[in-house]
Design a protein around this motif. Structure first.
Motif, PDB file in Angstrom:
ATOM      1  N   LYS A 144       0.826  -1.203   0.000  1.00  0.00           N
ATOM      2  CA  LYS A 144       0.000   0.000   0.000  1.00  0.00           C
ATOM      3  C   LYS A 144       0.866   1.262   0.000  1.00  0.00           C
ATOM      4  O   LYS A 144       0.556   2.246  -0.688  1.00  0.00           O
ATOM      5  CB  LYS A 144      -0.935  -0.004   1.208  1.00  0.00           C
ATOM      6  CG  LYS A 144      -2.034  -1.060   1.141  1.00  0.00           C
ATOM      7  CD  LYS A 144      -2.903  -1.019   2.385  1.00  0.00           C
ATOM      8  CE  LYS A 144      -3.987  -2.092   2.331  1.00  0.00           C
ATOM      9  NZ  LYS A 144      -4.833  -2.086   3.559  1.00  0.00           N
ATOM     10  N   LEU A 189       2.327   1.673  -3.571  1.00  0.00           N
ATOM     11  CA  LEU A 189       1.352   2.175  -4.537  1.00  0.00           C
ATOM     12  C   LEU A 189       0.985   3.629  -4.265  1.00  0.00           C
ATOM     13  O   LEU A 189       0.730   4.400  -5.194  1.00  0.00           O
ATOM     14  CB  LEU A 189       0.099   1.306  -4.507  1.00  0.00           C
ATOM     15  CG  LEU A 189       0.270  -0.145  -4.978  1.00  0.00           C
ATOM     16  CD1 LEU A 189      -1.052  -0.900  -4.869  1.00  0.00           C
ATOM     17  CD2 LEU A 189       0.796  -0.204  -6.406  1.00  0.00           C
ATOM     18  N   GLN A 190       0.981   4.022  -2.999  1.00  0.00           N
ATOM     19  CA  GLN A 190       0.670   5.417  -2.671  1.00  0.00           C
ATOM     20  C   GLN A 190       1.762   6.344  -3.197  1.00  0.00           C
ATOM     21  O   GLN A 190       1.474   7.395  -3.786  1.00  0.00           O
ATOM     22  CB  GLN A 190       0.529   5.559  -1.152  1.00  0.00           C
ATOM     23  CG  GLN A 190       0.190   6.964  -0.684  1.00  0.00           C
ATOM     24  CD  GLN A 190      -1.128   7.455  -1.237  1.00  0.00           C
ATOM     25  OE1 GLN A 190      -2.082   6.692  -1.331  1.00  0.00           O
ATOM     26  NE2 GLN A 190      -1.187   8.733  -1.607  1.00  0.00           N
ATOM     27  N   SER A 240       1.524   6.372  -7.117  1.00  0.00           N
ATOM     28  CA  SER A 240       0.405   7.157  -7.637  1.00  0.00           C
ATOM     29  C   SER A 240       0.652   8.652  -7.466  1.00  0.00           C
ATOM     30  O   SER A 240       0.312   9.453  -8.359  1.00  0.00           O
ATOM     31  CB  SER A 240      -0.894   6.751  -6.934  1.00  0.00           C
ATOM     32  OG  SER A 240      -0.816   6.984  -5.544  1.00  0.00           O
ATOM     33  N   GLN A 252      -5.081  -0.270  -5.665  1.00  0.00           N
ATOM     34  CA  GLN A 252      -5.286   0.283  -4.325  1.00  0.00           C
ATOM     35  C   GLN A 252      -6.666  -0.054  -3.787  1.00  0.00           C
ATOM     36  O   GLN A 252      -6.818  -0.359  -2.598  1.00  0.00           O
ATOM     37  CB  GLN A 252      -5.083   1.804  -4.362  1.00  0.00           C
ATOM     38  CG  GLN A 252      -3.635   2.234  -4.527  1.00  0.00           C
ATOM     39  CD  GLN A 252      -3.476   3.741  -4.574  1.00  0.00           C
ATOM     40  OE1 GLN A 252      -4.221   4.436  -5.262  1.00  0.00           O
ATOM     41  NE2 GLN A 252      -2.501   4.257  -3.849  1.00  0.00           N
ATOM     42  N   GLN A 253      -7.674  -0.007  -4.648  1.00  0.00           N
ATOM     43  CA  GLN A 253      -9.021  -0.359  -4.224  1.00  0.00           C
ATOM     44  C   GLN A 253      -9.122  -1.835  -3.874  1.00  0.00           C
ATOM     45  O   GLN A 253      -9.796  -2.214  -2.892  1.00  0.00           O
ATOM     46  CB  GLN A 253     -10.015  -0.005  -5.332  1.00  0.00           C
ATOM     47  CG  GLN A 253     -11.472  -0.158  -4.932  1.00  0.00           C
ATOM     48  CD  GLN A 253     -11.867   0.781  -3.815  1.00  0.00           C
ATOM     49  OE1 GLN A 253     -11.363   1.901  -3.722  1.00  0.00           O
ATOM     50  NE2 GLN A 253     -12.764   0.333  -2.936  1.00  0.00           N
ATOM     51  N   LYS A 301      -7.529  -2.337  -0.563  1.00  0.00           N
ATOM     52  CA  LYS A 301      -8.371  -1.757   0.488  1.00  0.00           C
ATOM     53  C   LYS A 301      -9.489  -2.716   0.875  1.00  0.00           C
ATOM     54  O   LYS A 301      -9.878  -2.792   2.050  1.00  0.00           O
ATOM     55  CB  LYS A 301      -8.946  -0.424   0.001  1.00  0.00           C
ATOM     56  CG  LYS A 301      -9.749   0.313   1.055  1.00  0.00           C
ATOM     57  CD  LYS A 301     -10.247   1.645   0.516  1.00  0.00           C
ATOM     58  CE  LYS A 301     -11.063   2.390   1.571  1.00  0.00           C
ATOM     59  NZ  LYS A 301     -11.567   3.697   1.060  1.00  0.00           N
TER      60      LYS A 301
END
Length: 360
Positions: free
Chosen positions: A172, A175-176, A179, A212-213, A216
């Protein structure tokens, strides 16, 4: 006949004897080879009829067109990975008679077989951290082929986490950062060098948002085991397990499993040892955080110091650099070292050091 390779010490091309003589083998996949065989079955002279003119292609033109189509198909195949038999790379920063050009970050990224490394639990965190550093500062320096490998490996990492539920927090964070970098690059297109079409980068950003979704919404599978569990261990063994952790977030996550682990994870001595491992005493004096009882709150100290100073990184396995041969490689794979005692030349390479090796 002179050898025309980039390095005269290279073994050269691989040749295969056929009925028509010796032919050079191309390093393409079997599917492409089958397509090439089908192209070879076509007559050597092809006549393409237009509206008024007829255009005749010779055998050489047909072979050139077939090779071009094969190469274009190979390059456009985003699932393909650059394959090299040697899982090491010579790091050179200047041209010599034997070697021309420079060793780039993208070339090293392609050569060191990170696709296989992420399947090894000892190397997984190392590769993820390396991808995170590249996402923060070196993404624009990757070539088109290196970009494909980067996002293909990232795709495999996400799929592995979705299947095994292994360390999703680390992915996570990656990817944060990725992005955020892509949003800045896309908004400032034209101001920075961005290799590739802008539409491709927009599609990649949409893919990252989808990943990411998915992460989550990830649900951890409940383990069904009738044998001995973590809760059945005595307190001193659970305490020893917590003392082996080097990341504060891992301690907090484990403390949420049971009330007993929560009590052990709040131990002041545990957080004090963690602060002493990662930070120096001079850094403590600048950020003292006393608790209500007048004692130092070592848990808050750890997270406060983490904002200002880097923490020590621990990995099960890392890349190594041979100072004698200037070769970068995984220790298990080895490299052709010419030193009398190769072990004295080895130097572990952290992810940040890996990035620094290719800065000019």
């Amino acid at each position: 006949m002179p050898f025309l390779g980039q390095d005269w010490r290279s073994p050269g091309w691989r040749w295969v004897k056929t009925e028509d003589g010796w032919k050079r083998c191309e390093p393409f996949s079997p599917a492409l080879e089958d397509g090439n065989n089908q192209l070879n079955d076509i007559n050597h002279t092809v006549i393409i009829t237009g509206d008024e003119n007829e255009e005749v292609y010779s055998t050489e033109d047909c072979e050139f067109a077939a090779k071009k189509r094969k190469k274009d198909h190979f390059r456009n195949n985003t699932d393909s990975q650059c394959f090299y038999r040697e899982k090491w790379i010579y790091v050179h920063k200047e041209s010599t008679r034997e070697r021309h050009g420079y060793c780039t970050l993208g070339e090293a990224f392609n050569r060191l077989d990170f696709s296989s490394a992420i399947q090894d639990i000892r190397r997984f965190n190392y590769v993820v951290k390396l991808l995170q550093l590249i996402a923060k500062s070196q993404l624009t320096s990757l070539s088109g082929a290196a970009q494909k490998n980067y996002f293909n490996i990232l795709d495999k990492i996400v799929q592995k986490v979705m299947e095994d539920q292994y360390n999703p927090r680390l992915i996570k964070d990656l990817l944060q950062d990725l992005s955020s970098t892509l949003c800045i690059l896309i908004r400032g297109v034209g101001k920075s060098v961005l290799v590739g079409n802008i539409n491709i980068w927009i599609c990649r950003l949409e893919t990252i948002l989808l990943w990411q979704q998915q992460l989550k919404n990830l649900q951890m599978n409940k383990q069904v085991n009738n044998g001995l569990t973590l809760s059945d261990l005595p307190l001193h063994m659970l305490n020893n397990i917590l003392y082996r952790f080097s990341d504060g977030w891992d301690i907090i996550t484990l403390g949420q499993v049971t009330p007993t682990l929560y009590m052990l994870s709040e131990d002041r001595q545990l957080w004090k040892k963690l602060c002493q491992y990662h930070f120096a005493e001079k850094q403590f004096c600048r950020h003292l955080i006393p608790s209500e009882k007048g004692h130092i709150d070592w848990k808050l100290m750890y997270f406060a110091l983490q904002k200002y100073y880097p923490i020590k990184e621990q990995y099960g396995d890392t890349l190594h650099f041979c100072r004698h041969c200037s070769i970068l490689f995984w220790k298990d794979t080895g490299h052709p070292c010419t030193a009398s005692d190769p072990n004295t030349c080895l130097m572990p390479v952290s992810p940040q050091h890996f990035i620094d090796l290719f800065k000019f």
